[in-house]
Write a protein that holds these residues in place. Structure first.
Motif, PDB file in Angstrom:
ATOM      1  N   TRP A   7       0.855  -1.171   0.000  1.00 30.54           N
ATOM      2  CA  TRP A   7       0.000   0.000   0.000  1.00 30.54           C
ATOM      3  C   TRP A   7       0.897   1.229   0.000  1.00 30.54           C
ATOM      4  N   ARG A   8       0.621   2.129  -0.933  1.00 30.86           N
ATOM      5  CA  ARG A   8       1.416   3.342  -1.087  1.00 30.86           C
ATOM      6  C   ARG A   8       0.604   4.529  -0.593  1.00 30.86           C
ATOM      7  N   VAL A   9       1.223   5.342   0.248  1.00 30.79           N
ATOM      8  CA  VAL A   9       0.584   6.558   0.746  1.00 30.79           C
ATOM      9  C   VAL A   9       0.883   7.669  -0.260  1.00 30.79           C
ATOM     10  N   ASP A  10      -0.163   8.203  -0.862  1.00 31.75           N
ATOM     11  CA  ASP A  10      -0.001   9.217  -1.903  1.00 31.75           C
ATOM     12  C   ASP A  10       0.656  10.493  -1.397  1.00 31.75           C
ATOM     13  N   ARG A  11       0.426  10.835  -0.139  1.00 27.44           N
ATOM     14  CA  ARG A  11       0.936  12.103   0.394  1.00 27.44           C
ATOM     15  C   ARG A  11       2.457  12.185   0.367  1.00 27.44           C
ATOM     16  N   ASP A  12       3.132  11.060   0.643  1.00 26.30           N
ATOM     17  CA  ASP A  12       4.600  11.107   0.673  1.00 26.30           C
ATOM     18  C   ASP A  12       5.261   9.950  -0.069  1.00 26.30           C
ATOM     19  N   GLY A  13       4.468   9.067  -0.642  1.00 27.57           N
ATOM     20  CA  GLY A  13       5.011   7.982  -1.439  1.00 27.57           C
ATOM     21  C   GLY A  13       5.553   6.811  -0.647  1.00 27.57           C
ATOM     22  N   SER A  14       5.396   6.829   0.683  1.00 30.88           N
ATOM     23  CA  SER A  14       5.907   5.708   1.476  1.00 30.88           C
ATOM     24  C   SER A  14       5.073   4.456   1.214  1.00 30.88           C
ATOM     25  N   MET A  15       5.712   3.302   1.360  1.00 32.76           N
ATOM     26  CA  MET A  15       5.075   2.019   1.072  1.00 32.76           C
ATOM     27  C   MET A  15       4.949   1.202   2.352  1.00 32.76           C
ATOM     28  N   PHE A  16       3.838   0.472   2.466  1.00 36.10           N
ATOM     29  CA  PHE A  16       3.575  -0.371   3.626  1.00 36.10           C
ATOM     30  C   PHE A  16       3.090  -1.734   3.168  1.00 36.10           C
ATOM     31  N   THR A  17       3.357  -2.740   3.982  1.00 38.59           N
ATOM     32  CA  THR A  17       2.933  -4.090   3.633  1.00 38.59           C
ATOM     33  C   THR A  17       1.537  -4.425   4.154  1.00 38.59           C
ATOM     34  N   ASP A  18       0.962  -3.533   4.972  1.00 42.83           N
ATOM     35  CA  ASP A  18      -0.411  -3.773   5.399  1.00 42.83           C
ATOM     36  C   ASP A  18      -1.212  -2.475   5.331  1.00 42.83           C
ATOM     37  N   LYS A  19      -2.475  -2.622   5.024  1.00 46.91           N
ATOM     38  CA  LYS A  19      -3.363  -1.483   4.798  1.00 46.91           C
ATOM     39  C   LYS A  19      -3.528  -0.639   6.059  1.00 46.91           C
ATOM     40  N   LYS A  20      -3.636  -1.275   7.218  1.00 42.78           N
ATOM     41  CA  LYS A  20      -3.851  -0.548   8.468  1.00 42.78           C
ATOM     42  C   LYS A  20      -2.708   0.425   8.736  1.00 42.78           C
ATOM     43  N   SER A  21      -1.481  -0.009   8.556  1.00 39.74           N
ATOM     44  CA  SER A  21      -0.324   0.862   8.776  1.00 39.74           C
ATOM     45  C   SER A  21      -0.298   2.012   7.784  1.00 39.74           C
ATOM     46  N   ALA A  22      -0.655   1.728   6.541  1.00 39.01           N
ATOM     47  CA  ALA A  22      -0.684   2.768   5.518  1.00 39.01           C
ATOM     48  C   ALA A  22      -1.738   3.822   5.847  1.00 39.01           C
ATOM     49  N   GLU A  23      -2.912   3.367   6.275  1.00 39.25           N
ATOM     50  CA  GLU A  23      -3.975   4.305   6.633  1.00 39.25           C
ATOM     51  C   GLU A  23      -3.603   5.130   7.859  1.00 39.25           C
ATOM     52  N   GLU A  24      -2.972   4.498   8.831  1.00 42.60           N
ATOM     53  CA  GLU A  24      -2.534   5.211  10.039  1.00 42.60           C
ATOM     54  C   GLU A  24      -1.497   6.283   9.677  1.00 42.60           C
ATOM     55  N   HIS A  25      -0.570   5.938   8.818  1.00 36.23           N
ATOM     56  CA  HIS A  25       0.453   6.888   8.385  1.00 36.23           C
ATOM     57  C   HIS A  25      -0.190   8.043   7.610  1.00 36.23           C
ATOM     58  N   ASP A  26      -1.151   7.734   6.755  1.00 35.20           N
ATOM     59  CA  ASP A  26      -1.845   8.765   5.994  1.00 35.20           C
ATOM     60  C   ASP A  26      -2.601   9.711   6.921  1.00 35.20           C
ATOM     61  N   ARG A  27      -3.261   9.172   7.947  1.00 33.09           N
ATOM     62  CA  ARG A  27      -3.973  10.025   8.909  1.00 33.09           C
ATOM     63  C   ARG A  27      -3.002  10.927   9.662  1.00 33.09           C
ATOM     64  N   MET A  28      -1.825  10.387  10.018  1.00 31.72           N
ATOM     65  CA  MET A  28      -0.813  11.185  10.705  1.00 31.72           C
ATOM     66  C   MET A  28      -0.355  12.336   9.808  1.00 31.72           C
TER      67      MET A  28
END
Length: 92
Positions: A7-28
């Motif tokens: 899962w890639r966070v559009d805001r900063d391009g970081s990649m995560f192996t699970d959706k929950k972590s990606a969503e948490e990072h995006d909210r942060m």
């Protein structure tokens, strides 16, 4: 060959192996952006400084929440090596 979903966070391009972590990072990051806007609207400061402060506050929202609820000494723990977390530690 194995396939690993990412899962890639559009805001900063970081990649995560699970959706929950990606969503948490995006909210942060969203909270940080809103805090940055708040700082820029109320204070005269460099854009980078406002962004850095917004990220600092956002990354430490749990500690700040506890501090606001009656444990103000916790604020002094922010940034100390034992409490410091790498926000991209789960990024691939």
């Amino acid at each position: 060959m194995s396939i690993t979903p990412m899962w890639r966070v559009d805001r900063d391009g970081s990649m995560f192996t699970d959706k929950k972590s990606a969503e948490e990072h995006d909210r942060m990051l969203e909270l940080a952006a809103n805090l940055t806007t708040l700082l820029e609207d109320h204070f005269t400061m460099d854009e980078q400084l406002a962004e850095d402060i917004g990220l600092l506050l956002s990354r430490n929202k749990d500690i700040l929440s506890k501090a606001f609820k009656g444990k103000p000494d916790l604020v002094l723990e922010i940034g100390k090596p034992s409490d410091e977390k790498d926000p991209d530690s789960e990024a691939a």
